[in-house]
Design an enzyme around this catalytic site. Sequence first.
Site, PDB file in Angstrom:
ATOM      1  N   LYS A 125       0.481  -1.288   0.307  1.00 60.33           N
ATOM      2  CA  LYS A 125      -0.235  -0.017   0.154  1.00 60.33           C
ATOM      3  C   LYS A 125       1.245   1.222  -0.318  1.00 60.33           C
ATOM      4  O   LYS A 125       1.971   1.268   0.723  1.00 60.33           O
ATOM      5  CB  LYS A 125      -0.969   0.094   0.817  1.00 60.33           C
ATOM      6  CG  LYS A 125      -2.516   0.897   1.161  1.00 60.33           C
ATOM      7  CD  LYS A 125      -3.360  -0.095   0.774  1.00 60.33           C
ATOM      8  CE  LYS A 125      -4.843   0.771  -0.138  1.00 60.33           C
ATOM      9  NZ  LYS A 125      -5.550   0.006   0.057  1.00 60.33           N
ATOM     10  N   ASP A 165      -7.276   3.742  -4.143  1.00 58.69           N
ATOM     11  CA  ASP A 165      -7.857   4.185  -2.599  1.00 58.69           C
ATOM     12  C   ASP A 165      -8.295   5.583  -2.653  1.00 58.69           C
ATOM     13  O   ASP A 165      -8.894   6.284  -3.795  1.00 58.69           O
ATOM     14  CB  ASP A 165      -7.166   4.122  -1.627  1.00 58.69           C
ATOM     15  CG  ASP A 165      -7.122   3.304  -0.726  1.00 58.69           C
ATOM     16  OD1 ASP A 165      -7.716   2.133  -0.536  1.00 58.69           O
ATOM     17  OD2 ASP A 165      -7.588   4.054   0.258  1.00 58.69           O
TER      18      ASP A 165
HETATM   19  P1  NDP Z   1     -12.990   7.692  -2.178  1.00 57.18           P
HETATM   20  O1  NDP Z   1     -12.376   9.096  -2.171  1.00 57.18           O
HETATM   21  O2  NDP Z   1     -13.530   7.534  -3.629  1.00 57.18           O
HETATM   22  O3  NDP Z   1     -14.545   8.014  -1.787  1.00 57.18           O
HETATM   23  C1  NDP Z   1     -14.037   7.725  -0.231  1.00 57.18           C
HETATM   24  C2  NDP Z   1     -15.406   8.060   0.547  1.00 57.18           C
HETATM   25  O4  NDP Z   1     -15.092   7.604   2.453  1.00 57.18           O
HETATM   26  C3  NDP Z   1     -15.574   9.349   0.481  1.00 57.18           C
HETATM   27  O5  NDP Z   1     -17.714  10.012   0.469  1.00 57.18           O
HETATM   28  C4  NDP Z   1     -15.067  10.106   1.325  1.00 57.18           C
HETATM   29  O6  NDP Z   1     -15.896  11.739   1.845  1.00 57.18           O
HETATM   30  C5  NDP Z   1     -15.692   8.993   2.373  1.00 57.18           C
HETATM   31  N1  NDP Z   1     -14.500   9.109   3.764  1.00 57.18           N
HETATM   32  C6  NDP Z   1     -13.494   8.854   3.390  1.00 57.18           C
HETATM   33  N2  NDP Z   1     -13.043   9.329   4.139  1.00 57.18           N
HETATM   34  C7  NDP Z   1     -13.997  10.202   5.358  1.00 57.18           C
HETATM   35  C8  NDP Z   1     -13.798   9.670   6.633  1.00 57.18           C
HETATM   36  N3  NDP Z   1     -12.107  10.346   7.438  1.00 57.18           N
HETATM   37  N4  NDP Z   1     -14.425   9.853   7.811  1.00 57.18           N
HETATM   38  C9  NDP Z   1     -15.827   9.922   6.841  1.00 57.18           C
HETATM   39  N5  NDP Z   1     -15.786   9.589   5.752  1.00 57.18           N
HETATM   40  C10 NDP Z   1     -15.085   9.657   5.369  1.00 57.18           C
HETATM   41  O7  NDP Z   1     -12.080   5.865  -1.951  1.00 57.18           O
HETATM   42  P2  NDP Z   1     -13.420   4.454  -2.392  1.00 57.18           P
HETATM   43  O8  NDP Z   1     -14.246   4.422  -2.155  1.00 57.18           O
HETATM   44  O9  NDP Z   1     -11.495   4.137  -3.240  1.00 57.18           O
HETATM   45  O10 NDP Z   1     -12.792   4.037  -1.025  1.00 57.18           O
HETATM   46  C11 NDP Z   1     -13.412   4.263   0.420  1.00 57.18           C
HETATM   47  C12 NDP Z   1     -12.728   2.740   1.288  1.00 57.18           C
HETATM   48  O11 NDP Z   1     -12.498   1.842   0.437  1.00 57.18           O
HETATM   49  C13 NDP Z   1     -11.361   2.451   1.588  1.00 57.18           C
HETATM   50  O12 NDP Z   1     -11.158   2.394   3.125  1.00 57.18           O
HETATM   51  C14 NDP Z   1     -10.873   2.284   0.722  1.00 57.18           C
HETATM   52  O13 NDP Z   1      -9.368   2.257   1.502  1.00 57.18           O
HETATM   53  C15 NDP Z   1     -11.201   1.139   0.585  1.00 57.18           C
HETATM   54  N6  NDP Z   1     -11.420   0.076  -0.850  1.00 57.18           N
HETATM   55  C16 NDP Z   1     -11.085   0.386  -1.663  1.00 57.18           C
HETATM   56  C17 NDP Z   1     -11.285  -0.168  -3.054  1.00 57.18           C
HETATM   57  C18 NDP Z   1     -10.657   0.664  -4.374  1.00 57.18           C
HETATM   58  O14 NDP Z   1     -11.243  -0.078  -5.746  1.00 57.18           O
HETATM   59  N7  NDP Z   1     -11.557   2.105  -5.162  1.00 57.18           N
HETATM   60  C19 NDP Z   1     -10.474  -1.320  -3.273  1.00 57.18           C
HETATM   61  C20 NDP Z   1     -11.038  -2.484  -1.481  1.00 57.18           C
HETATM   62  C21 NDP Z   1     -11.105  -1.270  -0.663  1.00 57.18           C
HETATM   63  P3  NDP Z   1     -14.714  12.946   1.928  1.00 57.18           P
HETATM   64  O15 NDP Z   1     -15.409  12.821  -0.185  1.00 57.18           O
HETATM   65  O16 NDP Z   1     -16.314  13.551   1.919  1.00 57.18           O
HETATM   66  O17 NDP Z   1     -13.481  12.989   2.031  1.00 57.18           O
HETATM   67  O1  2IT Z   2      -8.176  -1.636  -0.614  1.00 58.81           O
HETATM   68  C1  2IT Z   2      -7.185  -2.404  -2.076  1.00 58.81           C
HETATM   69  O2  2IT Z   2      -7.870  -3.204  -2.000  1.00 58.81           O
HETATM   70  C2  2IT Z   2      -7.636  -1.566  -2.981  1.00 58.81           C
HETATM   71  N1  2IT Z   2      -7.182  -0.181  -2.457  1.00 58.81           N
HETATM   72  C3  2IT Z   2      -7.695  -2.101  -4.377  1.00 58.81           C
HETATM   73  C4  2IT Z   2      -6.517  -1.689  -4.385  1.00 58.81           C
HETATM   74  C5  2IT Z   2      -5.867  -2.333  -6.554  1.00 58.81           C
HETATM   75  O3  2IT Z   2      -4.769  -2.850  -6.571  1.00 58.81           O
HETATM   76  O4  2IT Z   2      -6.747  -2.658  -7.463  1.00 58.81           O
END
Ligand code: NDP
Ligand code: 2IT
Length: 443
Positions: A125, A165
């Site tokens: 990461k 992420d």
């Molecule tokens: P985005 O940046 O697209 O969205 C994040 C969302 O979470 C936004 O709505 C954001 O709100 C909110 N958020 C972020 N930080 C906080 C906080 N401290 N308190 C409250 N809300 C918060 O990210 P993703 O959707 O890609 O990621 C979301 C989660 O999923 C993370 O934990 C990430 O690690 C996990 N994840 C993502 C993957 C991917 O493929 N993208 C794969 C697997 C897991 P705001 O706009 O206000 O910051």
């Molecule tokens: O938390 C996760 O698994 C991700 N943010 C996606 C990682 C990836 O390599 O697609």
Amino acid sequence: MTYSQKVLEDLKIKNPDQPEFIQAATEVLDALAPVVDTDPVYEKAGLLERLVEPERQIMFRIPWVDDKGAVHVNRGYRVQFNSAIGPYKGGLRLHPSVNLSIIKFLGFEQIFKNSLTGLPIGGAKGGSDFDPKGKSDMEIMRFCQAFMNELFKYVGADEDVPAGDIGTGAREVGYLYGQYKKLTNRSEGVLTGKGLSFGGSLARTEATGYGLVYITEELLKDHGKDMKDARVAVSGSGNVAIYAIEKAQQLGAKVISCSDSNGYIIDENGIDLDLVKKIKEVDRKRIKEYVNTHPEAVYSEGSVWDNVTCDVALPCATQNEINKVQAKRLVDNGCYAVCEGANMPTDNEAINVLLESKVLFIPGKASNAGGVATSALEMGQNSIRSSWTFEEVDAKLKGIMINIYYHMKEACDKYNVPDNFVVGANIAGFMKVADAMMAQGIV
Ligand code: NDP
Ligand code: 2IT
């Protein structure tokens, strides 16, 4: 003290300033106890001591210039945790809260998640404490270029393949990719989540959210329940949340919430996803804008988990969103399943509340693995210089998520902890990594 306890206690002493990493390690080491504390082969090989120490961690300066000509310096990270089963793989987080503890927790989780996908990818990461909010497109580009100016030395299609992420989506991946190519003269699959015109995979954008709902659907089916007509609460409104809402709605669920870091929407008529996409993906605005179009919906500041009532909860925002009080609230209000879209959104005390109350719970390393699994499919398509249709990738993703479910379940049965998917997911993810580390000697 058992072997797993000893390793955890040493880890706490060595990393007193890394609460998120210790939290993730506690969950994993406790869950692995039935395996590692009953067979001395692991202790003899120092397997856990090696597993909890990253193979390499890189921290560096990211200097960049804003639109007014002012110089800023952010801190960049890449933690290459474990390459036993394949090249390092995992996203890059851009958020002001990013520090070494958070990147290590995410990289550690990624080892087991990536193993669970069944595909050959190691765990890593990275990220930066850069805050993308309010930055212009040119500022984002200059920051991403500055980030890659150092990161390119450590990544590569067969070495380490970053992706998105929090705060890192298609736009950022595009700028990072462009700079990598400029610096190395190589057109290779060094990042995933790329644009479709330069090697991206169809369905990668949707993959984490869709995968989360596919495994949730299988979980419910296996327990005599149905996504159709379920009342589903989602937190977040980013990439994972949006596509979880989309798939849940396609399956006939009623999704009544979404949120951002300021507040949350509850819409009893069902979330208007086109509007959420416009606010968050196109306009890059706050979720409170939602009620301007839907005055019958309610916007409140704070956490959605303080207020929402649901059958199924899909936390898709960030770590430690659900504490034990909020977990108790969910249980008392009839919630019967919690499946994590985010990484570690439920803290360890809250997980215990859910498990003790017999709420079905799938930890993120299993339930959000669809994103990285589809990233690995993107790597495969890049390697063979080809691309698959949306339907092909989506079918593979669904197959992978269903496999993960039954693989976890098998581990639960083997160790006599039915429906404890925390134990099941960790053991199922661990076994392949442990076998590979044993086979490769003390390295
Ligand atoms: P985005 O940046 O697209 O969205 C994040 C969302 O979470 C936004 O709505 C954001 O709100 C909110 N958020 C972020 N930080 C906080 C906080 N401290 N308190 C409250 N809300 C918060 O990210 P993703 O959707 O890609 O990621 C979301 C989660 O999923 C993370 O934990 C990430 O690690 C996990 N994840 C993502 C993957 C991917 O493929 N993208 C794969 C697997 C897991 P705001 O706009 O206000 O910051
Ligand atoms: O938390 C996760 O698994 C991700 N943010 C996606 C990682 C990836 O390599 O697609």
